[in-house]
Design a protein around this motif. Structure first.
Motif, mmCIF file in Angstrom:
data_model
loop_
_atom_site.group_PDB
_atom_site.id
_atom_site.type_symbol
_atom_site.label_atom_id
_atom_site.label_comp_id
_atom_site.label_asym_id
_atom_site.label_seq_id
_atom_site.Cartn_x
_atom_site.Cartn_y
_atom_site.Cartn_z
ATOM 1 N N PRO A 1 31.438 25.890 49.702
ATOM 2 C CA PRO A 1 30.283 25.941 48.793
ATOM 3 C C PRO A 1 29.741 27.369 48.668
ATOM 4 C CG PRO A 1 30.067 24.114 50.331
ATOM 5 C CD PRO A 1 31.246 24.907 50.793
ATOM 6 N N GLY A 2 29.496 27.795 47.442
ATOM 7 C CA GLY A 2 28.904 29.109 47.204
ATOM 8 C C GLY A 2 29.873 30.273 47.240
ATOM 9 N N TYR A 3 31.180 30.006 47.319
ATOM 10 C CA TYR A 3 32.174 31.079 47.409
ATOM 11 C C TYR A 3 32.142 31.961 46.162
ATOM 12 C CZ TYR A 3 36.779 33.334 47.353
ATOM 13 O OH TYR A 3 37.795 34.252 47.286
ATOM 14 N N THR A 4 32.072 33.299 46.388
ATOM 15 C CA THR A 4 32.127 34.238 45.251
ATOM 16 C C THR A 4 33.113 35.370 45.493
ATOM 17 O OG1 THR A 4 30.216 35.456 46.146
ATOM 18 C CG2 THR A 4 29.766 33.777 44.463
ATOM 19 N N GLY A 5 33.876 35.337 46.580
ATOM 20 C CA GLY A 5 34.867 36.382 46.852
ATOM 21 C C GLY A 5 35.028 36.605 48.342
ATOM 22 N N LYS A 6 36.239 36.928 48.758
ATOM 23 C CA LYS A 6 36.507 37.101 50.191
ATOM 24 C C LYS A 6 35.783 38.301 50.776
ATOM 25 C CE LYS A 6 41.120 34.987 50.377
ATOM 26 N NZ LYS A 6 42.565 35.213 50.686
ATOM 27 N N THR A 7 35.761 39.407 50.053
ATOM 28 C CA THR A 7 35.250 40.668 50.584
ATOM 29 C C THR A 7 34.019 41.124 49.807
ATOM 30 O OG1 THR A 7 36.592 42.004 49.089
ATOM 31 C CG2 THR A 7 37.609 41.326 51.185
ATOM 32 N N PRO A 8 33.260 42.079 50.357
ATOM 33 C CA PRO A 8 32.119 42.613 49.607
ATOM 34 C C PRO A 8 32.517 43.162 48.250
ATOM 35 C CG PRO A 8 32.005 43.311 51.892
ATOM 36 C CD PRO A 8 33.332 42.630 51.723
ATOM 37 N N GLY A 9 33.676 43.839 48.175
ATOM 38 C CA GLY A 9 34.113 44.381 46.895
ATOM 39 C C GLY A 9 34.373 43.301 45.869
ATOM 40 N N GLU A 10 35.057 42.229 46.270
ATOM 41 C CA GLU A 10 35.321 41.124 45.353
ATOM 42 C C GLU A 10 34.017 40.475 44.904
ATOM 43 O OE1 GLU A 10 38.028 38.323 47.027
ATOM 44 O OE2 GLU A 10 39.585 39.812 47.425
ATOM 45 N N ARG A 11 33.080 40.336 45.824
ATOM 46 C CA ARG A 11 31.809 39.687 45.479
ATOM 47 C C ARG A 11 30.985 40.547 44.518
ATOM 48 N NH1 ARG A 11 32.485 38.154 51.080
ATOM 49 N NH2 ARG A 11 31.097 39.783 51.899
ATOM 50 N N CYS A 12 31.037 41.872 44.700
ATOM 51 C CA CYS A 12 30.293 42.756 43.796
ATOM 52 C C CYS A 12 30.897 42.745 42.390
ATOM 53 C CB CYS A 12 30.260 44.179 44.360
ATOM 54 S SG CYS A 12 29.144 44.367 45.777
ATOM 55 N N VAL A 13 32.213 42.737 42.307
ATOM 56 C CA VAL A 13 32.873 42.652 40.997
ATOM 57 C C VAL A 13 32.534 41.323 40.324
ATOM 58 C CG1 VAL A 13 35.110 42.510 39.834
ATOM 59 C CG2 VAL A 13 34.719 44.248 41.595
ATOM 60 N N LYS A 14 32.571 40.232 41.093
ATOM 61 C CA LYS A 14 32.237 38.909 40.567
ATOM 62 C C LYS A 14 30.798 38.870 40.042
ATOM 63 C CE LYS A 14 32.961 34.345 40.206
ATOM 64 N NZ LYS A 14 33.998 33.743 39.349
ATOM 65 N N ALA A 15 29.918 39.650 40.669
ATOM 66 C CA ALA A 15 28.510 39.677 40.258
ATOM 67 C C ALA A 15 28.270 40.586 39.056
ATOM 68 C CB ALA A 15 27.637 40.128 41.432
ATOM 69 N N GLY A 16 29.338 41.229 38.558
ATOM 70 C CA GLY A 16 29.199 42.029 37.346
ATOM 71 C C GLY A 16 29.200 43.522 37.548
#
Length: 375
Positions: free
Chosen positions: A82-97
């Motif tokens: 639940p709430g997955y947006t990316g494995k790493t901080p970099g992936e999560r930042c890209v996913k956030a725009g």
């Protein structure tokens, strides 16, 4: 019935507004604390941007939805949870725009649910300190949850710009804490210390063009007020520190004492020498508040280019302003003589090179001092 419905909607809107304001206030306190420390060490303030704030908050929410005990990896997300947006901080930042060219991402976490205190915890450590005050930390974002599992997430966007050497504690800093427990940081920077308290962390960040493989420690001397060389632990260079190293005494510092530091680093064959001193107060790390007691030299602008304007007491107006490099060399001596507008040049009349310096105005046993960045 209609009145009751309107009242319910009004209460819901008030609650949402309160929550939004609470998030804004907590983030503001975190931002202010980060930039307080960055100003203290003489680097530019960082910018907190929406997409990194969003990525950090997403990860704080993920942590709360999925935390299941001490074996849980706080930094990595698992796809399908639940709430997955990316494995790493970099992936999560890209996913956030975040679409930031030439920027790579890192992350620090604490488990307090309080941004201001979390920043203090990071500063009072080895590995987690560096992203907060790094010269090349150009963007940041903060997310948090206070319950059921308190957590603070600071995502950081780095580039490879910068030519400064960042020392912490800074030269002439007072009220430096006495101790640090290595087991409190993960990964443990000094596993050989076991459960013992050691001295407060001392760190040097080198320009980001150097990796940890380029850094060799030639000399470390920690000298107490009696002139004794104290035994020490060193931390790094390693992949966790990146472009930084650390060290500290094997036992806690003594309160109300001055410590002198000598460190020589070999960076790709070039020797860089650093000499500085700081003083301890009564405090321990969980009540830390760094202060430059009655000796801060006020001037603007900072960073500066050719000139600075000084704000100094009248009884200091007929003395000499000295500019020191981070390796302890006297770069310039500039007479004041009843003026507060100073041209930044060497004794040969040439411009002082770009970099990080300490400026000192001394009168007998009194002095004023502050870090200075020259562009």
């Amino acid at each position: 019935m209609q009145s009751a419905k309107i009242f319910f909607i009004f209460c819901l809107l008030m609650l949402l507004n309160y929550q939004n304001q609470s998030f804004a206030d907590e983030r503001t306190r975190a931002i202010q604390r980060v930039n307080y420390y960055r100003e203290l060490v003489g680097v530019i303030k960082t910018e907190f941007i929406d997409c990194i704030n969003k990525a950090a908050q997403n990860h704080a929410d993920y942590y709360n939805q999925n935390y299941h005990g001490s074996q849980f990896d706080p930094h990595r997300e698992t796809e399908g949870n639940p709430g997955y947006t990316g494995k790493t901080p970099g992936e999560r930042c890209v996913k956030a725009g975040c679409d930031l060219k030439g920027v790579y991402f890192g992350e620090v976490m604490a488990f307090l649910g309080n941004g201001e205190l979390a920043v203090d915890i990071w500063i009072n450590s080895f590995y987690h300190r560096i992203p907060v005050i790094a010269q090349h930390a150009v963007y940041m974002g903060y997310g948090w949850k206070s319950s059921p599992h308190p957590v603070d997430v600071m995502d950081v966007g780095f580039n490879l710009n910068g030519n400064q050497f960042i020392l912490y504690p800074i030269h002439l800093q007072t009220n430096v804490p006495l101790d640090f427990r290595p087991q409190s940081e993960g990964p443990n920077p000094i596993p050989e210390a076991g459960s013992k308290l050691v001295g407060y962390p001392i760190t040097i960040e080198v320009p980001p063009r150097f990796s940890y493989r380029d850094i060799k420690i030639d000399t470390i001397i920690i000298e107490d007020q009696l002139g004794r060389n104290l035994p020490y632990y060193k931390v790094g260079p390693d992949m966790y520190f990146g472009n930084a190293i650390g060290f500290t005494t094997k036992s806690p510092f003594t309160k109300n004492r001055t410590y002198k530091i000598t460190c020589i680093l070999d960076l790709k064959g070039d020797k860089h020498k650093f000499y500085w001193a700081f003083s301890t107060g009564d405090s321990v790390v969980d009540v830390f508040e760094p202060v430059l007691v009655k000796n801060k030299l006020e001037f603007f602008p900072n960073p500066a280019k050719d000139f600075i304007s000084l704000n100094i007491p009248d009884d200091f107006l007929s003395y000499t302003l000295r500019v020191y490099s981070v390796d302890g060399r006297l770069v310039s001596s500039i007479p004041i003589y009843n003026k507060n507008y100073v041209k930044l040049e060497t004794k040969y009349g040439t411009k002082i090179p770009s970099g990080w310096y300490t400026v000192v105005l001394r009168k007998d046993s009194d002095f004023l001092s502050s870090p200075l960045i020259i562009k």
